[in-house]
Scaffold this active site. Structure first.
Site, mmCIF file in Angstrom:
data_model
loop_
_atom_site.group_PDB
_atom_site.id
_atom_site.type_symbol
_atom_site.label_atom_id
_atom_site.label_comp_id
_atom_site.label_asym_id
_atom_site.label_seq_id
_atom_site.Cartn_x
_atom_site.Cartn_y
_atom_site.Cartn_z
ATOM 1 N N GLU A 155 0.808 -1.221 0.000
ATOM 2 C CA GLU A 155 0.000 0.000 0.000
ATOM 3 C C GLU A 155 0.841 1.271 0.000
ATOM 4 O OE1 GLU A 155 -2.361 -3.390 1.041
ATOM 5 O OE2 GLU A 155 -0.551 -2.617 2.021
ATOM 6 N N HIS A 173 -10.235 -5.784 8.446
ATOM 7 C CA HIS A 173 -10.801 -5.754 7.091
ATOM 8 C C HIS A 173 -12.245 -5.253 7.094
ATOM 9 C CE1 HIS A 173 -7.473 -8.625 6.820
ATOM 10 N NE2 HIS A 173 -7.459 -8.430 5.503
#
Length: 335
Positions: free
Chosen positions: A69, A139
């Site tokens: 990321e 998540h």
């Protein structure tokens, strides 16, 4: 409230997933400098199917990245400021924005200012959020309020296919960084979308339902929970106005305050943790600007301050429910 078709606009029915794909496709067709990349967004079409078909249509302009990321966001920034490219990076889950926190919180939001406006940062970072089927604590989060504390970032949180498409097209064309948060449960939501091209400006809230007794300000999935609760309350003689800010930065306080002054009672509902959530900022500004218009304290419903459960059974107790909204509105009506 009238539907789009009732206003005479030519419409089609899309899921929010389809509306997002259409927005991406239309903007990539319009501007060849636009590229889309991220984790599994290419041939696979994204883990939530929100980029399906785009790799086949646009080839190398839609590509996969490693699970990195920091690199994804940093690469987008570099493309934007040096390569004349308009990047649309996607992180597979919005929670992963924490891994790229420096690139988002500092660089995307501040570098144009720090360099005297000499550069533009046309980056639209797409971030799936929300509880959806036992994905667990890392998540399932809704971290958008963190970035309300980051000057220079625009924060978009759509709740319908119509809003998602119009706001995403606006985001992609903007020359400043945008964080575009998409609730995973809403990808399958169907709604009317104009057949012709349209844009939705940032900083313009939408009154999803008109009412006279209580104002509910809600975001993402909770807009629909609030609308369902409003139907229940209407049958009991309480008329609720439901407002969706659509963008948290810029925040349309004019629409919110107009509603507050009409109803005198406010409930703010979101799936983010209650402590320090976007509702805290909205509540503070209402108290600053409309205190003497209130007939009751500003109420908030958010998630508890605990990690989200992995259990599909337990996670349902994490987000505000229709029953909680109904009960809280009734409490407000007692003042």
């Amino acid at each position: 409230m009238k539907t789009l078709s009732e206003t005479g606009v030519k419409v089609k029915t899309l899921t929010m997933r389809q509306a997002i794909i259409e927005a991406l496709s239309e903007e990539m067709e319009r501007d060849p400098s636009t590229v889309l990349f991220g984790e599994d967004v290419g041939k696979f079409g994204g883990v939530f199917g929100a980029t399906k078909g785009l790799h086949k249509k646009f080839g190398d302009r839609v590509f996969d990245t490693p699970i990195a990321e920091t690199t994804i966001v940093a690469a987008a920034l570099g493309m934007a400021i040096t390569g004349g490219i308009r990047p649309i990076p996607e992180l597979q889950f919005g929670d992963f924005v924490g891994i790229a926190f420096d690139e988002v919180f500092h660089k995307l939001g501040k570098w144009r200012y720090m360099h005297g406006g000499q550069m533009e940062i046309p980056v639209t970072l797409r971030l799936p959020i929300g509880i959806a089927g036992g994905a667990g604590p890392e998540h399932s989060q809704s971290p958008q309020a963190i970035f309300m504390h980051a000057p220079g970032l625009q924060i978009v949180v759509p709740s319908t296919p119509y809003d998602a498409k119009g706001l995403l097209k606006t985001a992609i064309r903007d020359n400043n960084a945008v964080l575009f948060f998409e609730h995973k449960v809403l990808y399958d939501l169907k709604g009317e979308v104009p057949a012709e091209e349209y844009l939705i400006p940032f900083g313009k809230a939408d009154v999803k339902r008109e009412g006279t007794d209580v104002t509910i300000i809600a975001t993402a999935l909770q807009v629909h929970t609030a609308l369902n609760a409003a139907k229940t309350l209407s049958a009991q003689g309480v008329e609720v106005e439901v407002i969706d800010p659509r963008t948290l930065a810029p925040l349309d306080m004019d629409t919110i305050l107009n509603s507050v002054r009409k109803t005198g009672r406010v409930l703010i509902v979101h799936e983010e943790p209650k402590t320090g959530g976007s509702g805290a900022e909205i509540a503070a500004r209402i108290s600053e600007e409309a205190l003497f218009d209130l007939q009751a304290p500003v109420k908030r419903l958010g998630s508890p301050d605990v990690p989200i459960a992995q259990s599909i059974y337990l996670e349902q107790f994490y987000r505000p429910s229709e029953q909680q909204i109904v009960e809280t509105v009734k409490e407000l009506m007692e003042y």
